[in-house]
Design an enzyme around this catalytic site. Structure first.
Site, mmCIF file in Angstrom:
data_model
loop_
_atom_site.group_PDB
_atom_site.id
_atom_site.type_symbol
_atom_site.label_atom_id
_atom_site.label_comp_id
_atom_site.label_asym_id
_atom_site.label_seq_id
_atom_site.Cartn_x
_atom_site.Cartn_y
_atom_site.Cartn_z
ATOM 1 N N SER A 48 -9.939 -0.533 6.877
ATOM 2 C CA SER A 48 -9.317 -0.338 5.563
ATOM 3 C C SER A 48 -8.595 -1.542 4.980
ATOM 4 C CB SER A 48 -8.341 0.834 5.618
ATOM 5 O OG SER A 48 -9.049 2.045 5.570
ATOM 6 N N SER A 88 -9.752 1.759 2.679
ATOM 7 C CA SER A 88 -8.865 2.505 1.816
ATOM 8 C C SER A 88 -7.799 1.672 1.094
ATOM 9 C CB SER A 88 -8.160 3.581 2.634
ATOM 10 O OG SER A 88 -7.308 3.012 3.600
ATOM 11 N N LYS A 110 0.852 -1.190 0.000
ATOM 12 C CA LYS A 110 0.000 0.000 0.000
ATOM 13 C C LYS A 110 0.890 1.242 0.000
ATOM 14 C CE LYS A 110 -3.943 1.979 2.555
ATOM 15 N NZ LYS A 110 -4.816 1.816 3.725
#
Lengths: 97, 496
Positions: free
Chosen positions: B178, B154, B79
């Site tokens: 997330s 996210s 990420k």
């Protein structure tokens, strides 16, 4: 909406947040914040008298480590990210007259 | 069987068994990326050359017998809020568009040591603020199961990449769901460990008391292997815990006879648009599967479920407003051009550099921390957080795990969520209390709705009880025939 956010409040919060909002963003921010606060006000349905605020889930306090230098001199790598630098320092616009 | 249909640990076993070379695995992954990335947009930055260089080095270490772990040679995605030395780390924000960290996050270093090969950095909601990956400055990521829909967020890029075969495993971060929610929307496994299990050193902070890094993988075994690799005490993160029970893969073989699983009645009776009946019945079906395997499932009242959302948005926004003060155009990132005065430069930089959702949360956070409102909002939220933690403590006196949905619905269409932030926040109802209480939780695929979209179940454990979660999740996955079979279905559906 129960909460009303005045121009003064939104201007004050923008100063705290170091943000400059356009007239349109300001109106939207007033609406968004009032809506969120209405929602957050639901917490007042709960009686929390006598409940200590919990900032951390685990009772970990005062985490110390030996104060010894580790790692190397990374100043060049770090300064390479700076928008402006001069003589191995961060360069910023004028701060005092 | 195609190479990209293997799990991460299966792939590594074949690499270590000399059946496949690391570069061959990379060839396959980059083939998938070249086919699908144009549509799905899982990555913000791809590091093809670095990956091949690194593959050579890893192959040599494997050949010399220096790398023997379960992740050696596995192509991995990270990420884009995890710092990577020499590779730009943007948090999907304009303000960090050109930021190249001088060091790597501790979790990244641990994966590197285990022989993982990094492919690139995945798309996310800007600064991890959002539930759809639509707030990214670099454009949306699409759900591999239906490109008209969001992958969740996210960590949407990471989850979509794992589901689409654009990597074998990925790291995400979870502040309010997330990792778990995008894993659920994309039909893969995602886990948020107990707070303090994985070092946050090098993770760009959003809500520091809530943030944890965790795995997004194709099956439960991979999840355990990745978590085992990245867990550990780190003196560079003062909230990091010294745990001795991080041999998570050892939990997989054990049965769940007699395991007590609680099903919160209030999870099934939420307000607003409520819980999608198809999601509810998939989770209840999963409960039966666990019962068949020997678990004792019982309904109970958890209480305070609906209060978790306002509590979370108060605390997370407050912490975000403080954490994001560092983005001021001085040390790194974007600086607004043409400013001759320092404070004007700060303001212009931040106003031009942050997107609307980030500004919204910084404003709310600044407000709830301001004098006059601090007690009424911020301290009130911290008090309710204590009550929520207490409710979980009571539940875990009776149950080993809590079972529920990950999200009230399956993946929404692109563009449906951002117009109404409050509604988007309501979608976090099952995941955010877990972060407030510091608990571990895992998201596992448990079927599909009538549109073919994946549904996820969530197992929540008491602090440090990841092994129980992994045990139950692994037994469920075996019984339900999930894991890699789920993956094949995706390959078939996308059909690009």
């Amino acid at each position: 909406m129960a909460n009303y956010i005045s121009d003064e409040t939104i201007d004050y919060v923008a100063i705290l947040a170091k943000l400059e909002l356009s007239a349109q963003e300001k109106e939207q921010a007033k609406k968004d914040m009032a809506g969120m606060l209405d929602y957050i006000d639901r917490l007042n349905e709960l009686d929390t008298s006598g409940v200590e605020p919990m900032s951390h889930v685990f009772p970990v306090q005062n985490v110390f480590r030996e104060d010894v230098v580790t790692g190397g001199d990374e100043s060049e790598a770090i300064l390479s990210n700076a928008p402006a630098s001069k003589e191995r320092m961060f360069k910023v616009p004028r701060t005092v007259e | 069987m195609k190479l990209t249909e293997l799990s991460a640990t299966q792939l590594s076993a074949r690499i270590r068994g000399k059946e496949i070379r690391v570069t061959e695995a990379l060839d396959e992954v980059f083939k998938v990326i070249s086919e699908k990335e144009g549509l799905l947009h899982c990555y913000v930055t791809l590091e093809r050359e670095k990956a091949y260089e690194r593959a050579k080095e890893v192959q040599q270490k494997i050949d010399r017998g220096e790398l023997t772990g379960p992740l050696a040679g596995v192509p991995f995605a990270l990420k884009d809020n995890l710092c990577t030395e020499g590779t730009r780390t943007t948090c999907s924000s304009k303000i960090l568009e050109n930021f190249v960290p001088a060091y790597s996050a501790e979790a990244v270093k641990l994966l590197e040591k285990a022989g993982a090969v990094f492919l690139g950095k995945t798309n996310m909601d800007e600064f991890a603020m959002g539930s759809t990956t639509e707030t990214s400055y670099f454009g949306v990521t699409r759900n591999p199961h239906d490109p008209k829909r969001v992958p969740g967020g996210s960590s949407g890029g990471s989850a979509a990449a794992v589901a689409a075969g654009e990597c074998f495993a990925a790291l995400g971060s979870d502040t309010g769901g997330s990792i778990r929610q995008p894993a659920s929307f994309c039909g893969v496994v995602g886990m948020k460990p107990t707070y303090g299990t994985v070092s946050r050193y090098g993770l760009v902070a959003y809500g520091s008391s809530l943030d944890q890094i965790g795995p997004i993988t194709r099956d439960v075994r991979d999840c355990a292997a990745v978590l085992e690799t990245i867990a550990g005490h780190d003196p560079k993160d003062s909230t990091s815990m010294a745990r001795t029970d991080t041999d998570f893969t050892s939990a997989l073989g054990e049965d769940i006879k007699g395991m007590r699983i609680g099903l919160p009645r209030d999870f099934f009776q939420i307000q607003g648009d409520g819980l999608d009946p198809q999601v509810a019945s998939a989770v209840r079906e999963a409960a039966k599967v666990l019962e068949d395997r020997g678990a004792v499932v019982e309904e109970f009242d958890l209480s305070l479920v609906e209060y978790a959302i306002p509590t979370y948005y108060t605390i997370a926004s407050a912490e975000a407003s403080s954490n994001l003060e560092r983005f001021d155009g001085v040390k790194y990132g974007y600086r607004a051009p043409g400013q001759e005065e320092l404070h004007a430069m700060y303001k212009k930089t931040r106003s031009q550099g942050f997107g609307p959702e980030v500004k919204r949360r910084i404003m709310l956070g600044s407000f709830v921390l301001s004098s006059g409102y601090y007690d009424a909002y911020y301290l009130k939220a911290l008090r309710v957080k204590a009550l929520i933690k207490r409710a979980f403590d009571e539940a875990f006196q009776k149950y080993d795990c809590i079972l529920g949905p990950v999200a009230p619905t399956t993946a929404p269409r692109l563009g449906e969520s951002l117009s109404n932030p409050l509604k988007m926040y309501l979608g976090d109802i099952y995941t955010i209390a877990v972060n407030l209480a510091g608990l571990p939780a895992i998201s596992v695929p448990c079927g599909r709705d009538d549109r073919g979209l994946p549904i996820g179940l969530q197992l929540i454990g008491d602090c440090y009880q990841e092994k129980k979660l992994l045990r139950a999740a692994y037994q469920y996955e075996k019984a339900a025939g999930g894991g890699i079979q789920e993956k094949k279905a995706v390959e078939g559906r996308v059909g690009l």
